[in-house]
Design a protein around this motif. Sequence first.
Motif, PDB file in Angstrom:
ATOM      1  N   ALA A 118       0.826  -1.208   0.000  1.00  0.00           N
ATOM      2  CA  ALA A 118       0.000   0.000   0.000  1.00  0.00           C
ATOM      3  C   ALA A 118       0.862   1.261   0.000  1.00  0.00           C
ATOM      4  O   ALA A 118       0.505   2.268  -0.628  1.00  0.00           O
ATOM      5  N   LYS A 119       1.999   1.221   0.675  1.00  0.00           N
ATOM      6  CA  LYS A 119       2.894   2.380   0.670  1.00  0.00           C
ATOM      7  C   LYS A 119       3.425   2.647  -0.730  1.00  0.00           C
ATOM      8  O   LYS A 119       3.491   3.801  -1.174  1.00  0.00           O
ATOM      9  N   ARG A 120       3.780   1.574  -1.439  1.00  0.00           N
ATOM     10  CA  ARG A 120       4.265   1.740  -2.822  1.00  0.00           C
ATOM     11  C   ARG A 120       3.173   2.308  -3.725  1.00  0.00           C
ATOM     12  O   ARG A 120       3.463   3.095  -4.640  1.00  0.00           O
ATOM     13  N   GLU A 121       1.923   1.930  -3.441  1.00  0.00           N
ATOM     14  CA  GLU A 121       0.810   2.330  -4.310  1.00  0.00           C
ATOM     15  C   GLU A 121       0.112   3.598  -3.840  1.00  0.00           C
ATOM     16  O   GLU A 121      -0.800   4.089  -4.504  1.00  0.00           O
ATOM     17  N   GLY A 122       0.523   4.116  -2.680  1.00  0.00           N
ATOM     18  CA  GLY A 122      -0.121   5.320  -2.146  1.00  0.00           C
ATOM     19  C   GLY A 122      -1.524   5.077  -1.634  1.00  0.00           C
ATOM     20  O   GLY A 122      -2.395   5.959  -1.722  1.00  0.00           O
ATOM     21  N   CYS A 138      -5.695  -9.842  19.769  1.00  0.00           N
ATOM     22  CA  CYS A 138      -4.747  -9.851  18.654  1.00  0.00           C
ATOM     23  C   CYS A 138      -3.348  -9.498  19.183  1.00  0.00           C
ATOM     24  O   CYS A 138      -3.185  -9.089  20.332  1.00  0.00           O
ATOM     25  N   ASP A 139      -2.360  -9.640  18.331  1.00  0.00           N
ATOM     26  CA  ASP A 139      -0.981  -9.254  18.663  1.00  0.00           C
ATOM     27  C   ASP A 139      -0.889  -7.733  18.554  1.00  0.00           C
ATOM     28  O   ASP A 139      -0.393  -7.173  17.584  1.00  0.00           O
ATOM     29  N   MET A 140      -1.366  -7.052  19.612  1.00  0.00           N
ATOM     30  CA  MET A 140      -1.528  -5.612  19.541  1.00  0.00           C
ATOM     31  C   MET A 140      -0.207  -4.856  19.542  1.00  0.00           C
ATOM     32  O   MET A 140      -0.111  -3.780  18.942  1.00  0.00           O
ATOM     33  N   ALA A 141       0.812  -5.394  20.187  1.00  0.00           N
ATOM     34  CA  ALA A 141       2.105  -4.701  20.208  1.00  0.00           C
ATOM     35  C   ALA A 141       2.665  -4.563  18.801  1.00  0.00           C
ATOM     36  O   ALA A 141       3.165  -3.496  18.410  1.00  0.00           O
ATOM     37  N   THR A 142       2.578  -5.633  18.027  1.00  0.00           N
ATOM     38  CA  THR A 142       3.081  -5.589  16.650  1.00  0.00           C
ATOM     39  C   THR A 142       2.232  -4.670  15.796  1.00  0.00           C
ATOM     40  O   THR A 142       2.760  -3.890  14.981  1.00  0.00           O
ATOM     41  N   ILE A 143       0.908  -4.736  15.959  1.00  0.00           N
ATOM     42  CA  ILE A 143       0.016  -3.877  15.175  1.00  0.00           C
ATOM     43  C   ILE A 143       0.271  -2.409  15.509  1.00  0.00           C
ATOM     44  O   ILE A 143       0.322  -1.550  14.607  1.00  0.00           O
ATOM     45  N   ALA A 144       0.466  -2.091  16.792  1.00  0.00           N
ATOM     46  CA  ALA A 144       0.748  -0.708  17.191  1.00  0.00           C
ATOM     47  C   ALA A 144       2.085  -0.226  16.622  1.00  0.00           C
ATOM     48  O   ALA A 144       2.219   0.923  16.191  1.00  0.00           O
ATOM     49  N   GLU A 145       3.068  -1.107  16.619  1.00  0.00           N
ATOM     50  CA  GLU A 145       4.374  -0.771  16.046  1.00  0.00           C
ATOM     51  C   GLU A 145       4.248  -0.437  14.561  1.00  0.00           C
ATOM     52  O   GLU A 145       4.841   0.531  14.071  1.00  0.00           O
ATOM     53  N   LEU A 146       3.455  -1.233  13.855  1.00  0.00           N
ATOM     54  CA  LEU A 146       3.221  -0.966  12.426  1.00  0.00           C
ATOM     55  C   LEU A 146       2.445   0.337  12.244  1.00  0.00           C
ATOM     56  O   LEU A 146       2.664   1.072  11.273  1.00  0.00           O
ATOM     57  N   GLY A 147       1.552   0.632  13.196  1.00  0.00           N
ATOM     58  CA  GLY A 147       0.807   1.889  13.133  1.00  0.00           C
ATOM     59  C   GLY A 147       1.729   3.092  13.197  1.00  0.00           C
ATOM     60  O   GLY A 147       1.552   4.077  12.465  1.00  0.00           O
ATOM     61  N   LYS A 148       2.720   3.039  14.061  1.00  0.00           N
ATOM     62  CA  LYS A 148       3.687   4.134  14.160  1.00  0.00           C
ATOM     63  C   LYS A 148       4.535   4.229  12.896  1.00  0.00           C
ATOM     64  O   LYS A 148       4.863   5.326  12.431  1.00  0.00           O
ATOM     65  N   LEU A 149       4.879   3.077  12.336  1.00  0.00           N
ATOM     66  CA  LEU A 149       5.743   3.048  11.157  1.00  0.00           C
ATOM     67  C   LEU A 149       5.027   3.562   9.920  1.00  0.00           C
ATOM     68  O   LEU A 149       5.616   4.285   9.094  1.00  0.00           O
ATOM     69  N   TYR A 150       3.736   3.208   9.788  1.00  0.00           N
ATOM     70  CA  TYR A 150       3.002   3.551   8.565  1.00  0.00           C
ATOM     71  C   TYR A 150       1.949   4.644   8.776  1.00  0.00           C
ATOM     72  O   TYR A 150       1.251   5.013   7.830  1.00  0.00           O
ATOM     73  N   GLY A 151       1.826   5.143   9.984  1.00  0.00           N
ATOM     74  CA  GLY A 151       1.000   6.330  10.211  1.00  0.00           C
ATOM     75  C   GLY A 151      -0.488   6.109  10.285  1.00  0.00           C
ATOM     76  O   GLY A 151      -1.257   7.035   9.987  1.00  0.00           O
ATOM     77  N   PHE A 152      -0.936   4.926  10.709  1.00  0.00           N
ATOM     78  CA  PHE A 152      -2.381   4.727  10.854  1.00  0.00           C
ATOM     79  C   PHE A 152      -2.775   4.690  12.337  1.00  0.00           C
ATOM     80  O   PHE A 152      -1.958   4.414  13.208  1.00  0.00           O
ATOM     81  N   LYS A 153      -4.053   4.997  12.603  1.00  0.00           N
ATOM     82  CA  LYS A 153      -4.617   4.912  13.936  1.00  0.00           C
ATOM     83  C   LYS A 153      -5.207   3.510  14.137  1.00  0.00           C
ATOM     84  O   LYS A 153      -5.491   2.798  13.171  1.00  0.00           O
ATOM     85  N   VAL A 154      -5.406   3.145  15.398  1.00  0.00           N
ATOM     86  CA  VAL A 154      -5.892   1.801  15.719  1.00  0.00           C
ATOM     87  C   VAL A 154      -7.149   1.873  16.576  1.00  0.00           C
ATOM     88  O   VAL A 154      -7.174   2.541  17.614  1.00  0.00           O
ATOM     89  N   ILE A 155      -8.197   1.186  16.128  1.00  0.00           N
ATOM     90  CA  ILE A 155      -9.401   0.965  16.927  1.00  0.00           C
ATOM     91  C   ILE A 155      -9.463  -0.527  17.240  1.00  0.00           C
ATOM     92  O   ILE A 155      -9.555  -1.348  16.327  1.00  0.00           O
ATOM     93  N   GLU A 156      -9.391  -0.875  18.508  1.00  0.00           N
ATOM     94  CA  GLU A 156      -9.550  -2.279  18.898  1.00  0.00           C
ATOM     95  C   GLU A 156     -11.039  -2.609  18.953  1.00  0.00           C
ATOM     96  O   GLU A 156     -11.773  -2.020  19.756  1.00  0.00           O
ATOM     97  N   ASP A 157     -11.478  -3.541  18.115  1.00  0.00           N
ATOM     98  CA  ASP A 157     -12.844  -4.048  18.243  1.00  0.00           C
ATOM     99  C   ASP A 157     -12.795  -5.178  19.262  1.00  0.00           C
ATOM    100  O   ASP A 157     -12.561  -6.344  18.925  1.00  0.00           O
ATOM    101  N   ALA A 158     -13.000  -4.811  20.527  1.00  0.00           N
ATOM    102  CA  ALA A 158     -12.995  -5.778  21.627  1.00  0.00           C
ATOM    103  C   ALA A 158     -14.425  -6.088  22.050  1.00  0.00           C
ATOM    104  O   ALA A 158     -14.701  -6.290  23.242  1.00  0.00           O
ATOM    105  N   SER A 159     -15.330  -6.146  21.076  1.00  0.00           N
ATOM    106  CA  SER A 159     -16.728  -6.457  21.379  1.00  0.00           C
ATOM    107  C   SER A 159     -16.855  -7.763  22.148  1.00  0.00           C
ATOM    108  O   SER A 159     -17.765  -7.938  22.958  1.00  0.00           O
ATOM    109  N   HIS A 160     -15.936  -8.709  21.890  1.00  0.00           N
ATOM    110  CA  HIS A 160     -15.941 -10.005  22.570  1.00  0.00           C
ATOM    111  C   HIS A 160     -15.091 -10.000  23.843  1.00  0.00           C
ATOM    112  O   HIS A 160     -15.015 -11.033  24.509  1.00  0.00           O
TER     113      HIS A 160
END
Length: 382
Positions: A118-122, A138-160
Amino acid sequence: MIPYGKQNINRDDIDAVVEVLQSDWLTQGPKVPAFEQAICDYTGGKFAVAVNSATSALHIACLALDVGPGDRVWTSPITFVASANCALYCGAKVDFVDVNSESGNMCPEALRTKLEQAKREGTLPKVVIPVHLCGHSCDMATIAELGKLYGFKVIEDASHGIGGSYQEHKLGSCQYSDITVFSFHPVKIITCAEGGVAQTNDPELASRLSLLRSHGITREPLKMLRPDEGDWYYEQHELGFNYRMTELQAALGLSQLKRLDEFVSKRNQLAAYYSQALATLPVVSVEPLLSSMSARHLYMIRLKQAGLRREIFDTMRQQEVQVHVHYFPVHLQPYYLSLGFKRGNFPKAENFYEQILTLPLHPSLDNSEHDYIVKTLENCIE
């Protein structure tokens, strides 16, 4: 019929609701703020905004993070449709990240690979919504790390997930997310009859969530353009919604919250019994990460023998056991097919769906029912 999920209501719950019915406040009274504070006290999150459903919470969570037309939101294909629909409500585009073959949760490596492309394709996402299937984090530490790297926000759907934890932090503490969403539907861990909560540690997000749940209206003088208009006056600052939780729901939630740890403990005991009793059968239980403690909303198994699920499902239903399947992949729903998704887009999710079966799990399940479920499944497989 032994239900797959069921609320557990006691005398204290009933008395709490009756007390509100006999009070002066049925809505917009003191119980909702008290429930919000109790949620924060339990999870360690700084702010909680109670609404009428987790779907509403997901919607305003996206809006609070400024999701809109032209933006992209990614979530899991193995979830209830609300996890994806919330982005469409905002005019954004939805895409999915394939799952881990064993857990059914968003696969961090699949996410990493998709982000690189997605970064290559914009086409990077503005928000990613990982879903804690069955209450397993989920593996939230890894997802959060990727969020910082690629600039996205995170919403945890913890409905369960309320009552569960990840790396010794309660879900809802938002250690690795911007917003966490809980559901209080009757089959969930605790219930408000219907209801949801959005938690965050960001005061600005909390303020925006509160505004959006109630028509975009404020009565706070410091935020008004005309603070001296009069005590009757209110101002609409955003296009919000009537997503408020009632006092009745909050009172029930407050009462239920007192037994949350008891419910989670019982669910984990029942899950452990299942895992032991099913050990000799050709099934694999869907288990949480070792770094987490699951709230065990669902007990899900994967069938090793291909092509037998429908027959097992129908037979167990005939034998008064309400097995279920969670979930049909969202991208294969007719509406999402009309958006251009197709079979083969997320092969691990599709394969996971073909294998899974949900067995009844709720605190009211007794030993004889538990034994009957296991024996019925054993007979079906044989």
